[in-house]
Write an enzyme that holds these catalytic residues in place. Sequence first.
Site, PDB file in Angstrom:
ATOM      1  N   SER A 258       0.846  -1.101   0.031  1.00 46.43           N
ATOM      2  CA  SER A 258      -0.073  -0.036  -0.017  1.00 46.43           C
ATOM      3  C   SER A 258       0.763   1.194   0.173  1.00 46.43           C
ATOM      4  CB  SER A 258      -1.082  -0.001   1.237  1.00 46.43           C
ATOM      5  OG  SER A 258      -2.121   0.682   1.037  1.00 46.43           O
ATOM      6  N   LYS A 262       4.307   2.039  -2.358  1.00 45.58           N
ATOM      7  CA  LYS A 262       4.705   3.215  -3.040  1.00 45.58           C
ATOM      8  C   LYS A 262       6.039   3.473  -2.740  1.00 45.58           C
ATOM      9  CE  LYS A 262       0.131   5.359  -1.821  1.00 45.58           C
ATOM     10  NZ  LYS A 262      -0.906   4.543  -2.833  1.00 45.58           N
ATOM     11  N   TRP A 349      -9.670   0.374  -5.717  1.00 48.25           N
ATOM     12  CA  TRP A 349      -9.050   1.567  -5.654  1.00 48.25           C
ATOM     13  C   TRP A 349      -7.656   1.831  -5.935  1.00 48.25           C
ATOM     14  CZ3 TRP A 349     -10.848   6.088  -4.306  1.00 48.25           C
ATOM     15  CH2 TRP A 349     -10.153   7.007  -3.224  1.00 48.25           C
ATOM     16  N   HIS A 399      -7.524  -6.006  -0.390  1.00 50.94           N
ATOM     17  CA  HIS A 399      -6.212  -5.042  -0.040  1.00 50.94           C
ATOM     18  C   HIS A 399      -5.506  -5.663   1.145  1.00 50.94           C
ATOM     19  CE1 HIS A 399      -4.038  -1.215  -0.544  1.00 50.94           C
ATOM     20  NE2 HIS A 399      -4.172  -1.197   0.900  1.00 50.94           N
TER      21      HIS A 399
HETATM   22  C1  GTR Z   1      -5.438   4.491   1.286  1.00 49.74           C
HETATM   23  C2  GTR Z   1      -4.802   5.182   0.330  1.00 49.74           C
HETATM   24  C3  GTR Z   1      -3.977   4.431  -0.568  1.00 49.74           C
HETATM   25  C4  GTR Z   1      -3.150   3.594   0.301  1.00 49.74           C
HETATM   26  C5  GTR Z   1      -3.905   2.994   1.617  1.00 49.74           C
HETATM   27  C6  GTR Z   1      -2.810   2.474   2.556  1.00 49.74           C
HETATM   28  O1  GTR Z   1      -6.355   5.430   2.260  1.00 49.74           O
HETATM   29  O2  GTR Z   1      -5.857   5.978  -0.315  1.00 49.74           O
HETATM   30  O3  GTR Z   1      -3.590   5.117  -1.455  1.00 49.74           O
HETATM   31  O4  GTR Z   1      -1.866   3.869   0.438  1.00 49.74           O
HETATM   32  O5  GTR Z   1      -4.510   3.986   2.428  1.00 49.74           O
HETATM   33  O6  GTR Z   1      -1.687   2.822   2.748  1.00 49.74           O
HETATM   34  O7  GTR Z   1      -3.186   1.813   3.546  1.00 49.74           O
END
Ligand code: GTR
Length: 421
Positions: A258, A262, A349, A399
Amino acid sequence: MRLSFWLFFGVIFVPFLFAQSTGFNYDEAKVPEYTLPDPLVLADGALVKTAKVWETKRRPEVLELFKREMYGRAPGKPANLKFLVFDENKVLKAKAVRKQVEVQFAGKADGPRMTLLIYLPAQVKGPVPTFLTLNFRGNHTVTDDPAIRLPHSWVRGRAKGEAVNNRATEKGRGVAKSRWNVTNILKRGYGLATIYYGDIDPDFDDDWKNGVHALYPKPKADEWGSIATWAWGLSRALDYFEIDKDIDHKRIAVMGHSRLGKTSLWAGAADQRFAMVISNNSGCGGAALSRRAFGETVKRINTSFPHWFNDNFLKYNDNEKACPVDQHMLVALVAPRPVYIASALGDQWADPMGEFLSGMHANPVYQLYGLKGLPASKQPAVDNPVMGTIGYHVRSGKHDVTDYDWEQYLNFADIHFKGKR
Ligand code: GTR
């Protein structure tokens, strides 16, 4: 009375609800038309035809664009960086060695610092190839091991009692263990090293006072946001690996999930000492192409998380096409090193298709090296990993980081680190 209420409700709230729901697209047919910037065309318009020109001319250009326009420039290795190994013990019925290392960024015990937790397989002789990852909730959440030190820094806390007044408590011990697969990683002959990301920079917008930012001036518009700061911390871990003879610093796979996916991509792009890069469900600002604006968008991420990227990146809110880079070029910066991109079907997402496409569009750069890159011209079926020098899968489920994901990363590491096919 009633009518006026509904009129009032309609005028005030309906456009708001509408605006919210039209903000995010999940329909492939509604992805805007876009042209990706060409990783192989130099700023002066010339075409890159060799790996040498990529490395000496175009790669530095692309790296500079990502620094200036998105993640931000970070400082180098601090002069007083100090490592303190405060724990080194046989654990897990003597099958593993656990180390804990305090990394003091200013060489001071009371200054900004992070704790590295390391598990190495006892059966492996010589320096061990190791996965380096950041974790979201504290090193003590990764296993049940009572000897793992609790973080000293700000902790958000998700489960009840996990943090009190933003300080970690014993309640958090082991709560994230489903994501870590420690015994299997060790069994397969790899080490696992992890750092609580909040040790480097607590994940909230505090105007750059806490974490390692306490040691540096407030970032300018082209300087490090939190993602670049976390990546900087990963590079400091690599500085430590270079002096630990039990760890093979030339076979470090940087992995993250997540926002930390990145981060692993940016860490691998910015620091070529990382031998392999793994992005787990990294999405917008990670592996997903920004121009598709599918699921999370640049504007949304800059609004929800104003501290993640630098201030120059705000220019691309609702204006992705003006950005001189897109995320396939981030993947290309890892070339010729192996990179794995993992999506989850239930994580729209993060735009699984956009994550796949950025791998595919990084191929021309891998081809300069005579490598295949990602060996797929369309997104593979669910739960069907493909592995060239670029690997990809879209897993069923949500996720998350699962044993299935780790299984693929271990197989990918076996191919590239151990020559297994
Ligand atoms: C979310 C965000 C994502 C992702 C995620 C995370 O809220 O929109 O880009 O990074 O968090 O890191 O858990």
